[in-house]
Write a protein that holds these residues in place. Structure first.
Motif, PDB file in Angstrom:
ATOM      1  N   ARG B  31       0.829  -1.195   0.000  1.00 13.51           N
ATOM      2  CA  ARG B  31       0.000   0.000   0.000  1.00 13.51           C
ATOM      3  C   ARG B  31       0.867   1.251   0.000  1.00 13.51           C
ATOM      4  NH1 ARG B  31      -2.977  -0.348   4.959  1.00 13.51           N
ATOM      5  NH2 ARG B  31      -2.545  -2.538   4.791  1.00 13.51           N
ATOM      6  N   ARG B  33       3.874   1.596  -1.073  1.00 19.15           N
ATOM      7  CA  ARG B  33       4.512   1.796  -2.374  1.00 19.15           C
ATOM      8  C   ARG B  33       3.515   2.408  -3.365  1.00 19.15           C
ATOM      9  NH1 ARG B  33       7.363  -3.486  -4.021  1.00 19.15           N
ATOM     10  NH2 ARG B  33       7.667  -3.509  -1.761  1.00 19.15           N
ATOM     11  N   LEU B  34       2.274   1.959  -3.258  1.00 17.18           N
ATOM     12  CA  LEU B  34       1.245   2.471  -4.165  1.00 17.18           C
ATOM     13  C   LEU B  34       1.039   3.974  -3.947  1.00 17.18           C
ATOM     14  CD1 LEU B  34      -0.862   1.407  -6.267  1.00 17.18           C
ATOM     15  CD2 LEU B  34      -2.512   1.531  -4.409  1.00 17.18           C
ATOM     16  N   TYR B  35       0.987   4.363  -2.653  1.00 15.28           N
ATOM     17  CA  TYR B  35       0.838   5.796  -2.359  1.00 15.28           C
ATOM     18  C   TYR B  35       1.960   6.585  -3.015  1.00 15.28           C
ATOM     19  CZ  TYR B  35      -2.384   4.380   1.372  1.00 15.28           C
ATOM     20  OH  TYR B  35      -3.397   3.841   2.082  1.00 15.28           O
ATOM     21  N   GLY B  36       3.155   6.063  -2.896  1.00 13.02           N
ATOM     22  CA  GLY B  36       4.315   6.747  -3.466  1.00 13.02           C
ATOM     23  C   GLY B  36       4.162   6.914  -4.962  1.00 13.02           C
ATOM     24  N   ILE B  37       3.777   5.814  -5.628  1.00 13.24           N
ATOM     25  CA  ILE B  37       3.626   5.872  -7.085  1.00 13.24           C
ATOM     26  C   ILE B  37       2.537   6.862  -7.450  1.00 13.24           C
ATOM     27  CG2 ILE B  37       2.925   4.519  -9.092  1.00 13.24           C
ATOM     28  CD1 ILE B  37       4.348   2.135  -7.776  1.00 13.24           C
ATOM     29  N   LEU B  38       1.450   6.841  -6.668  1.00 12.64           N
ATOM     30  CA  LEU B  38       0.358   7.782  -6.916  1.00 12.64           C
ATOM     31  C   LEU B  38       0.838   9.227  -6.812  1.00 12.64           C
ATOM     32  CD1 LEU B  38      -2.856   6.390  -5.204  1.00 12.64           C
ATOM     33  CD2 LEU B  38      -2.493   6.983  -7.603  1.00 12.64           C
ATOM     34  N   ILE B  40       3.831  10.436  -7.100  1.00 11.43           N
ATOM     35  CA  ILE B  40       4.709  10.799  -8.211  1.00 11.43           C
ATOM     36  C   ILE B  40       3.894  10.961  -9.485  1.00 11.43           C
ATOM     37  CG2 ILE B  40       6.551   9.925  -9.687  1.00 11.43           C
ATOM     38  CD1 ILE B  40       7.853   8.832  -7.208  1.00 11.43           C
ATOM     39  N   GLY B  41       2.899  10.081  -9.654  1.00  8.77           N
ATOM     40  CA  GLY B  41       2.045  10.181 -10.837  1.00  8.77           C
ATOM     41  C   GLY B  41       1.340  11.528 -10.898  1.00  8.77           C
TER      42      GLY B  41
END
Ligand SMILES: Nc1ncnc2c1ncn2[C@@H]1O[C@H](COP(=O)(O)OP(=O)(O)O)[C@@H](O)[C@H]1O
Ligand SMILES: [Mg+2]
Lengths: 266, 445
Positions: B31, B33-38, B40-41
């Protein structure tokens, strides 16, 4: 006639002891770290400071080249003489003193420059070489004294930080001897080294005493026994016992020394 | 007897099957990691949006439509007495040249057989700047009088906009500045090879132009003004900032006074930039008597603003140099100053440089304080070469952008976006320089 002989004799003892400290007190703020220490350090000898961690060995060592001046809260009292000159005299420039009393630190700390520049730095800032050739000569001589010449002679312009830990420490020793000091202070120079590098540095220390007066702080009693002729035992900021190394280790006079070397304190 | 193959409760004996705890931990990690990608996205999307919108709006500023016409230069209009006296010729104002342009267009139409019903004011295809262009040429070359010459003239903002899609036949019907007939004429001239769109160097080289001549407006004075100010900031803030950092880190005693200075530097870095503008107005202009709108004043104000922003990272960089290096230098008998200049400063240089460039970039993009010291004025004259030029009026890139967005003609919106592109290019170049310099200094081994 008699009087003259007396002064003569005193001169002899004075000449023998390179550094003499009397009644040295060191405070870090309110912390009384060194309490009334008297010690005479002889020329061309290895003197070891041993004692449990935090007893003030480093503090006392750093008094001998005024490295403590760089610590704001540190206050030194008492009388320390190098060749019978008070090193804490107002007229003394600590920079000049440190060229005479070199230092090697616990963690190898070469400059992030080439091996050559590491060694040449001291001679350069003190103007010891008049030409490039002379500087080359000093660098080679110092690296030989540091017992590292053969390992680095082909890559003098490679970075000093690229060497192994033991090589770095010997480079630091070479750097320290390059300014032609009279006394060499070493603060646990082997504590960051592996056993092989340690024995190389110990061997080097035994050679260095031919030319310098060496003072070494060590937490290893074996090391003190191996390399030193004189040993001082510190405990809680007090110099408990000072004498011939052999005597300290085989026949200590103070019960605290005995407990330490038999492993009961420290 | 206890069965030793059974471990404590909740812990399965096989490592092949993850237990609850491990599964929960792995889920939490996934989760995160997903927040991080979000995050940055979102940042990348915003950046793409910004860049595309700026480029879409601003790219047009870098091209310009020119109309190339042969203009007859009759002597009876331009030099009534026929003595080619420059003083007398100069009495014919740009107003006197307008009919020549009109005639030139009519000639071109006749030559190309172009006829358009209901065409009014064909001369407004050409920028108002064209009359001045021809006049300047004639005054410089009086020998052309009596003959004719082909001039490459700026198309007016509306015609230029027509070829960039900003103006259409429909919008022209409702527009008092341009008519569909004029657009048709432009198309016919284009067909005849007289209208051409090419790269617009004038946008970078020319000074600003007045409200009704957006096609002639350029960034020249603003770029020079900004460069002068950066020069002043670099010359003042770099040495003062580095010296202050070195002193505070390496030499100053630690006491209440230095603590006070430290707190104040941190606070000053957070003071809104407009406050520096007020300070600059009071200090440099009202008290110091320096001229308004001058890059020297802008540079001084921006230096004040940038100083704390340089000192803070410079101190951090100096602090990050390991103490063992200082001890090593002191140990071989280097003085405090030798230690700092031979060892500490070279190691801290990459960090100091980064802070410096970020500070400069902020200063380059700063608008508010410049408004207060009068750099918002309309300046058409280029400042002289430094050092005297530092005291001449100039504008700055961000102020020019602000200025253009205030104007009513939509062609200025395009110019403003184009200026933003120029500003961004400057910032990218500065950052690239910072990276290159940092690489060079960062031979940390
Ligand atoms: N820079 C310093 N500031 C304050 N106190 C210090 C500092 N260095 C050492 N001390 C104190 O001085 C005492 C002796 O330390 P030190 O000389 O480093 O001992 P040793 O080298 O024998 O382990 C310790 O109590 C230590 O906390
Ligand atoms: Mg120690």
């Amino acid at each position: 006639m008699n009087e003259m002989r007396l002064t003569e004799r005193e001169d002899v003892t004075m000449a023998e002891s390179k550094i003499s400290a009397r009644g040295v007190q060191v405070y870090y703020g309110d912390n009384h770290a060194i309490k009334d220490v008297d010690v005479d350090i002889q020329d061309k000898t290895v003197t070891a400071f041993i004692g449990p961690s935090g007893c003030g060995k480093s503090t006392f060592l750093r008094c001998l080249n005024r490295m403590n001046d760089t610590i704001d809260i540190c206050r030194v009292e008492g009388d320390i003489r190098l060749d019978n000159e008070d090193i804490y005299d107002k007229r003394v420039d600590p920079v000049q003193l440190r060229a005479k009393v070199g230092m090697v630190f616990q963690k190898p700390n070469p400059f992030p420059k080439s091996i050559y520049d590491n060694v040449a730095y001291g001679p350069r800032i003190h103007g010891l070489a008049r030409s490039k050739a002379e500087l080359d000569e000093i660098v080679e001589k110092s690296l030989r004294r540091g017992a590292i010449w053969d390992e680095v002679k082909d890559r003098l312009h490679a970075p000093g930080t690229g060497l192994s830990g033991g090589q770095q420490q010997r480079l630091c020793i070479a750097r320290a001897v390059a300014t032609e000091p009279e006394v060499l202070l070493m603060d646990e120079p082997c504590s960051a080294l592996d056993p092989i590098a340690t024995s190389q540095v110990e061997e080097l220390i035994s050679e260095l005493k031919e030319n310098f007066s060496v003072v070494i702080v060590t937490h290893s009693m074996q090391q003190a026994a191996r390399v030193s002729q004189k040993t001082a035992f510190f405990h809680l900021g007090v110099l408990v016992e000072y004498g011939e190394t052999a005597q300290i280790f085989t026949n200590p006079r103070d019960p605290r020394t005995e407990s330490y070397i038999t492993g009961r304190i420290g | 007897m206890t069965d030793i193959t059974h471990a404590s409760p909740g812990r399965p004996n096989s490592i092949l099957a993850p237990d609850d705890r491990t599964r929960r931990r792995n889920a939490a990690e996934a989760r995160f990691r997903l927040y991080g990608i979000l995050a940055i996205g979102v940042a990348i999307l915003a950046l793409i949006f910004l860049l595309t919108s700026v480029v879409r709006n601003g790219a047009g500023a870098f091209t310009q439509t020119y109309i190339s016409l042969e203009v007859a230069l009759p002597a009876d209009k331009l030099d009534k007495n026929g003595n080619r006296d420059p003083a007398e010729m100069a009495k014919v104002s740009t107003f006197g040249y307008k009919p020549l342009i009109k005639a030139a267009i009519q000639d071109a139409m006749a030559a190309q057989g172009i006829a358009i019903d209901g065409l009014k004011k064909p001369e407004s295809l050409v920028s108002e700047d064209a009359a001045a262009q021809i006049r300047n040429y004639v005054l410089a070359h009086p020998e052309v009088i009596g003959g004719s010459r082909t001039f490459d003239m700026l198309a007016s903002g509306r015609i230029d906009g027509f070829y960039k899609g900003r103006v259409t036949m429909q919008s022209a019907e409702r527009d008092s500045n341009v008519s569909p007939e004029q657009l048709r004429l432009a198309d016919a001239l284009k067909e005849a090879g007289l209208v051409e769109t090419r790269f617009n160097w004038n946008f970078i080289l020319w000074p600003d132009a007045s409200e009704n001549r957006p096609e002639a407006a350029g960034l020249g004075v603003a770029i020079i003004g900004s460069l002068y100010m950066m020069f002043v900031v670099l010359a003042l803030a770099l040495p003062i900032g580095v010296a202050a950092s070195i002193y505070l880190e390496e030499f100053a005693p630690r006491n209440w006074f230095t603590d006070l200075i430290e707190v104040n530097i941190s606070n000053l870095a957070a003071v809104p930039s407009i406050v520096y503008g007020i300070l600059g107005l009071a200090l440099f202009i009202n008290f110091g008597g320096l001229p308004q709108s001058a890059p020297i004043v802008g540079g001084l104000v921006l230096s004040l603003m940038t100083l704390p922003r340089i000192i803070i990272p410079a101190r951090a960089a100096i602090q990050a140099v390991p103490p063992s290096i200082r001890e090593a230098a002191l140990g071989v008998g280097a003085s405090k100053m030798q230690t700092v200049f031979h060892h500490v400063l070279p190691l801290a240089a990459p960090g100091i440089l980064t802070g410096l460039i970020i500070g400069l970039a902020q200063a380059l993009g700063e608008t508010a304080p410049l408004l207060l010291i009068g750099m918002v004025a309309f300046v058409r004259d280029f400042p002289a070469a430094p050092p005297e030029g530092l005291f001449d009026p100039a504008t700055a890139l961000p102020v020019q952008i602000y200025n253009w967005t205030q104007r009513s003609d939509p062609a200025f919106v395009e110019r403003a976006s184009g200026a933003i592109i120029v500003l961004l290019v400057f910032l990218i170049v500065m950052n690239a320089v910072a990276i290159v310099l940092r690489r060079r200094f960062e031979r940390r081994w």
